[in-house]
Write a protein that holds these residues in place. Structure first.
Motif, mmCIF file in Angstrom:
data_model
loop_
_atom_site.group_PDB
_atom_site.id
_atom_site.type_symbol
_atom_site.label_atom_id
_atom_site.label_comp_id
_atom_site.label_asym_id
_atom_site.label_seq_id
_atom_site.Cartn_x
_atom_site.Cartn_y
_atom_site.Cartn_z
ATOM 1 N N ILE A 17 0.864 -1.095 0.034
ATOM 2 C CA ILE A 17 0.054 -0.184 -0.127
ATOM 3 C C ILE A 17 0.801 1.273 -0.132
ATOM 4 N N ALA A 18 1.880 1.552 0.767
ATOM 5 C CA ALA A 18 2.825 2.293 1.010
ATOM 6 C C ALA A 18 3.466 2.635 -0.317
ATOM 7 N N ARG A 19 3.940 1.553 -1.064
ATOM 8 C CA ARG A 19 4.662 1.645 -2.192
ATOM 9 C C ARG A 19 3.970 2.322 -3.337
ATOM 10 N N GLU A 20 2.753 1.966 -3.202
ATOM 11 C CA GLU A 20 1.880 2.599 -4.184
ATOM 12 C C GLU A 20 1.493 4.013 -4.181
ATOM 13 N N SER A 21 1.760 4.555 -2.996
ATOM 14 C CA SER A 21 1.705 6.157 -3.003
ATOM 15 C C SER A 21 2.904 6.770 -3.669
ATOM 16 N N GLY A 22 3.930 6.112 -4.107
ATOM 17 C CA GLY A 22 5.064 6.591 -4.980
ATOM 18 C C GLY A 22 6.163 7.385 -3.847
ATOM 19 N N LYS A 23 5.990 7.349 -2.720
ATOM 20 C CA LYS A 23 6.897 8.106 -1.637
ATOM 21 C C LYS A 23 8.348 7.630 -1.513
ATOM 22 N N VAL A 52 10.671 7.388 3.785
ATOM 23 C CA VAL A 52 9.354 7.923 4.379
ATOM 24 C C VAL A 52 8.336 6.620 4.491
ATOM 25 N N ILE A 53 8.553 5.605 3.348
ATOM 26 C CA ILE A 53 7.782 4.451 3.471
ATOM 27 C C ILE A 53 7.993 3.606 4.592
ATOM 28 N N GLU A 54 9.032 3.407 5.136
ATOM 29 C CA GLU A 54 9.642 2.817 6.488
ATOM 30 C C GLU A 54 8.928 3.393 7.558
ATOM 31 N N LYS A 55 8.553 4.744 7.537
ATOM 32 C CA LYS A 55 8.040 5.529 8.903
ATOM 33 C C LYS A 55 6.534 5.234 8.713
ATOM 34 N N MET A 56 6.073 5.002 7.563
ATOM 35 C CA MET A 56 4.682 4.919 7.223
ATOM 36 C C MET A 56 4.119 3.634 7.604
ATOM 37 N N ILE A 57 5.095 2.506 7.475
ATOM 38 C CA ILE A 57 5.072 0.994 7.805
ATOM 39 C C ILE A 57 5.047 1.059 9.159
ATOM 40 N N GLU A 58 5.900 1.511 9.884
ATOM 41 C CA GLU A 58 6.057 1.377 11.286
ATOM 42 C C GLU A 58 4.950 2.036 12.182
#
Length: 291
Positions: free
Chosen positions: A210-216, A220-226
């Protein structure tokens, strides 16, 4: 007349009876196949066996507590109507009592209940009531204090959802509130340490996708996942969920205020995980017409 293996197989295929029952029926009727079928029917054995292929996703969960041990047992039937049957309820209550003395559902099925095994008792009830039934599962819980709760009770100690909660310290009133919370919210685990590793990894992978779909960017993705995994754990673990009795506190915080530690829980819901076959009558009629 000599009873052959092929005769036994034919009778089993016709009636669904067990091998020993089929052989006995043929012996009793001197190999007469039709008479053997009737013999099995009069004994209720053919009827019981024929029901065994039908989905039993209704029924009752019974809970019982004695001292510092509790047990929950699920006994299934085909329809909700049978769950309201007094004889069925009496049988389920008896099975729960027997379960206090065993550790596994296999041991429970083999255990004695009024001179017969639990499994045989259920088979006999199938023949009488006319629906497929089964002892599906059981769970036990031990602790300093063990309480039970039944949601949507059909009779004393049994209903659609049965819960056991064990605590250390505090009082039974608080433990009962936690049991009601477990019934309502259905946590997956007591705390983070008890979450199934495969479940956790599957959710993490979903959140990564899901996070990678955001293109960030990756950092940033690592923090989102956490952050998302922390939220996920707070939603599925009992001690981190908002307490239904007081949503301003987590269950863990409420336990601390009550001077209690929640050491375990069990939640069984009737039919949980059973795939129910849904019949579409209109489609069946259409298929028949085309055929």
């Amino acid at each position: 007349m000599a009873i052959t293996a092929s005769m036994v197989k034919e009778l089993r295929d016709t009636t669904g009876a067990g091998m020993m029952d089929a052989k006995k029926a043929l012996t009793e009727t001197d190999g007469d196949m039709e008479a053997a079928v009737d013999w099995l029917r009069t004994k209720g054995l053919a009827k019981a066996a024929k029901k065994s292929g039908r989905t039993a996703a209704e029924g009752l969960v019974a809970v019982s507590v004695s001292g510092n041990k509790g047990v929950a047992v699920e006994v299934n039937s085909e329809t909700d109507f049978v769950g309201k049957n007094a004889d069925f309820q009496k049988m389920v209550a008896g099975i729960a009592d027997v379960a206090m003395g065993v550790d596994t559902v296999e041991d429970l099925k083999a255990a004695d209940m009024n001179g017969k095994s639990v499994e045989q008792t259920v088979t006999d009830a199938v023949a009488v009531i006319g629906e497929n039934m089964s002892v599906r599962r059981m769970a036990t819980l031990e602790g300093e204090t063990v309480v039970s709760y039944v949601h949507n009770a059909a009779a004393e100690g049994m209903g659609k959802i049965g819960v056991l909660v064990s605590t250390k310290g505090g009082d039974e009133a608080f433990a009962k509130q936690v049991a009601m919370h477990v019934a309502a919210v259905n946590p997956a685990a007591l705390n983070e340490a008890e979450v199934d590793a495969d479940t956790l990894e599957k959710e993490r992978q979903v959140q990564i996708d899901i996070a990678r779909e955001s293109g960030k960017p990756e950092q940033v993705i690592e923090k989102m996942i956490e952050g998302r995994m922390k939220k996920y754990l707070s939603e599925i673990t009992l001690v981190n969920q908002a307490f239904v009795v007081n949503p301003d506190l987590t269950v863990g915080e409420a336990a601390k205020e009550a001077g209690a530690e929640i050491t375990g829980f069990v939640r069984l819901e009737v039919g949980e995980g059973i795939e129910k076959k849904v019949e579409n009558f209109a489609e069946e009629v259409a298929k028949t017409a085309k055929g």
